[in-house]
Design a protein around this motif. Structure first.
Motif, PDB file in Angstrom:
ATOM      1  N   VAL A 226       0.552  -1.574   0.007  1.00  0.00           N
ATOM      2  CA  VAL A 226      -0.644  -0.062   0.382  1.00  0.00           C
ATOM      3  C   VAL A 226       0.537   1.213   0.172  1.00  0.00           C
ATOM      4  O   VAL A 226       1.201   1.793  -0.707  1.00  0.00           O
ATOM      5  CB  VAL A 226      -0.418   0.293   1.271  1.00  0.00           C
ATOM      6  N   ALA A 227       2.187   1.000   0.896  1.00  0.00           N
ATOM      7  CA  ALA A 227       2.672   2.332   0.965  1.00  0.00           C
ATOM      8  C   ALA A 227       3.736   2.387   1.507  1.00  0.00           C
ATOM      9  O   ALA A 227       3.859   0.885   2.307  1.00  0.00           O
ATOM     10  CB  ALA A 227       1.869   3.044   1.779  1.00  0.00           C
ATOM     11  N   THR A 228       5.043   2.925   0.948  1.00  0.00           N
ATOM     12  CA  THR A 228       6.036   2.594   1.743  1.00  0.00           C
ATOM     13  C   THR A 228       7.030   3.145   2.217  1.00  0.00           C
ATOM     14  O   THR A 228       6.536   5.293   2.139  1.00  0.00           O
ATOM     15  CB  THR A 228       7.376   1.212   1.050  1.00  0.00           C
ATOM     16  N   LEU A 229       8.032   3.865   3.345  1.00  0.00           N
ATOM     17  CA  LEU A 229       7.993   5.006   3.987  1.00  0.00           C
ATOM     18  C   LEU A 229       9.866   4.415   4.132  1.00  0.00           C
ATOM     19  O   LEU A 229      10.251   3.841   5.297  1.00  0.00           O
ATOM     20  CB  LEU A 229       8.049   5.424   5.246  1.00  0.00           C
ATOM     21  N   ASP A 230      10.802   4.928   3.529  1.00  0.00           N
ATOM     22  CA  ASP A 230      12.568   4.527   3.582  1.00  0.00           C
ATOM     23  C   ASP A 230      12.831   5.562   4.746  1.00  0.00           C
ATOM     24  O   ASP A 230      12.206   6.592   5.540  1.00  0.00           O
ATOM     25  CB  ASP A 230      13.378   4.965   2.627  1.00  0.00           C
ATOM     26  N   GLN A 231      14.042   4.939   5.103  1.00  0.00           N
ATOM     27  CA  GLN A 231      15.249   5.575   6.608  1.00  0.00           C
ATOM     28  C   GLN A 231      15.323   7.388   6.178  1.00  0.00           C
ATOM     29  O   GLN A 231      15.284   8.098   7.570  1.00  0.00           O
ATOM     30  CB  GLN A 231      16.199   5.182   6.331  1.00  0.00           C
ATOM     31  N   GLN A 232      14.766   7.976   4.788  1.00  0.00           N
ATOM     32  CA  GLN A 232      14.904   8.921   5.043  1.00  0.00           C
ATOM     33  C   GLN A 232      13.489  10.260   4.675  1.00  0.00           C
ATOM     34  O   GLN A 232      13.603  10.983   4.640  1.00  0.00           O
ATOM     35  CB  GLN A 232      15.375  10.058   3.934  1.00  0.00           C
TER      36      GLN A 232
ATOM     37  N   THR B  95       6.314   6.372  -1.188  1.00  0.00           N
ATOM     38  CA  THR B  95       6.113   5.790  -1.979  1.00  0.00           C
ATOM     39  C   THR B  95       4.443   5.330  -1.731  1.00  0.00           C
ATOM     40  O   THR B  95       4.015   4.211  -0.466  1.00  0.00           O
ATOM     41  CB  THR B  95       7.244   4.645  -2.977  1.00  0.00           C
ATOM     42  N   TYR B  96       3.489   4.895  -2.484  1.00  0.00           N
ATOM     43  CA  TYR B  96       2.029   4.902  -2.828  1.00  0.00           C
ATOM     44  C   TYR B  96       1.607   3.905  -3.683  1.00  0.00           C
ATOM     45  O   TYR B  96       1.398   3.782  -5.100  1.00  0.00           O
ATOM     46  CB  TYR B  96       1.124   6.211  -2.317  1.00  0.00           C
ATOM     47  N   GLU B  97       0.635   2.626  -3.533  1.00  0.00           N
ATOM     48  CA  GLU B  97       0.262   2.128  -4.258  1.00  0.00           C
ATOM     49  C   GLU B  97      -0.523   3.349  -4.634  1.00  0.00           C
ATOM     50  O   GLU B  97      -1.435   4.077  -4.296  1.00  0.00           O
ATOM     51  CB  GLU B  97      -0.517   0.942  -3.594  1.00  0.00           C
TER      52      GLU B  97
ATOM     53  N   VAL C 163      -4.094   4.282  -3.924  1.00  0.00           N
ATOM     54  CA  VAL C 163      -4.193   5.169  -2.944  1.00  0.00           C
ATOM     55  C   VAL C 163      -3.992   6.470  -2.780  1.00  0.00           C
ATOM     56  O   VAL C 163      -3.430   7.310  -1.857  1.00  0.00           O
ATOM     57  CB  VAL C 163      -4.164   4.480  -1.467  1.00  0.00           C
ATOM     58  N   LYS C 164      -2.858   6.937  -3.570  1.00  0.00           N
ATOM     59  CA  LYS C 164      -2.408   8.371  -3.855  1.00  0.00           C
ATOM     60  C   LYS C 164      -3.313   9.362  -3.715  1.00  0.00           C
ATOM     61  O   LYS C 164      -4.677   9.453  -4.087  1.00  0.00           O
ATOM     62  CB  LYS C 164      -1.884   8.106  -4.937  1.00  0.00           C
ATOM     63  N   GLY C 165      -2.846  10.235  -2.492  1.00  0.00           N
ATOM     64  CA  GLY C 165      -3.923  11.695  -2.804  1.00  0.00           C
ATOM     65  C   GLY C 165      -5.080  10.941  -1.483  1.00  0.00           C
ATOM     66  O   GLY C 165      -5.796  11.943  -1.101  1.00  0.00           O
TER      67      GLY C 165
ATOM     68  N   GLN D 204      -2.533   7.161   7.354  1.00  0.00           N
ATOM     69  CA  GLN D 204      -3.584   8.110   7.916  1.00  0.00           C
ATOM     70  C   GLN D 204      -4.341   7.274   6.210  1.00  0.00           C
ATOM     71  O   GLN D 204      -3.860   7.819   5.339  1.00  0.00           O
ATOM     72  CB  GLN D 204      -3.181   9.515   7.612  1.00  0.00           C
ATOM     73  N   MET D 205      -5.436   7.482   6.688  1.00  0.00           N
ATOM     74  CA  MET D 205      -6.480   6.683   5.410  1.00  0.00           C
ATOM     75  C   MET D 205      -7.761   7.743   4.952  1.00  0.00           C
ATOM     76  O   MET D 205      -8.731   7.855   6.310  1.00  0.00           O
ATOM     77  CB  MET D 205      -7.279   5.408   5.167  1.00  0.00           C
TER      78      MET D 205
END
Length: 118
Positions: free
Chosen positions: A48-54, A58-60, A63-65, A81-82
């Motif tokens: 669904v979504a990722t968050l890197d160490q920085q 990124t989003y599928e 679900v973007k927006g 947050q949905m």
């Protein structure tokens, strides 16, 4: 021992909002590549979504927006947050963590159910 514990799931009306949390213990979220996955009924688990160490997300596409992934490194918690939730967002949502981008996700939570009523 590493634990990822999701919470915040439940029932929401279409168009409504929900915030999922993933409390991490045994790891520090600032060092890990974190993500949310979901498994919809009859479907394979999907990212669904990722968050890197920085802190870069990124989003599928679907679900973007509407969804926002974030984390509080002081509290070691990952959030999703949905907003403007749709019936097709109904699923079991899982958080996951890995140390390096190229690795498979090593740590998984037990999942939290999101139900959407139209």
């Amino acid at each position: 021992q590493v634990q990822l514990v999701e919470s915040g799931g439940g029932s929401v009306q279409a168009g409504g909002s929900l915030r999922l949390s993933c409390a991490a213990s045994g790891i520090t979220t600032i060092r890990y590549f974190m993500a949310w996955f979901r498994q919809r009924p009859g479907k394979q688990r999907e990212g669904v979504a990722t968050l890197d160490q920085q802190g870069r997300p990124t989003y599928e596409d679907s679900v973007k927006g509407r969804f926002t992934i974030s984390k509080n490194n002081d509290r070691n918690i990952l959030y999703l947050q949905m907003n403007n939730v749709k019936p097709e967002d109904a699923a079991v949502y899982y958080c996951a963590a890995k140390l390096r981008v190229r690795d498979d996700f090593r740590y998984w939570g037990q999942g939290t159910q999101v139900t959407v009523s139209s």
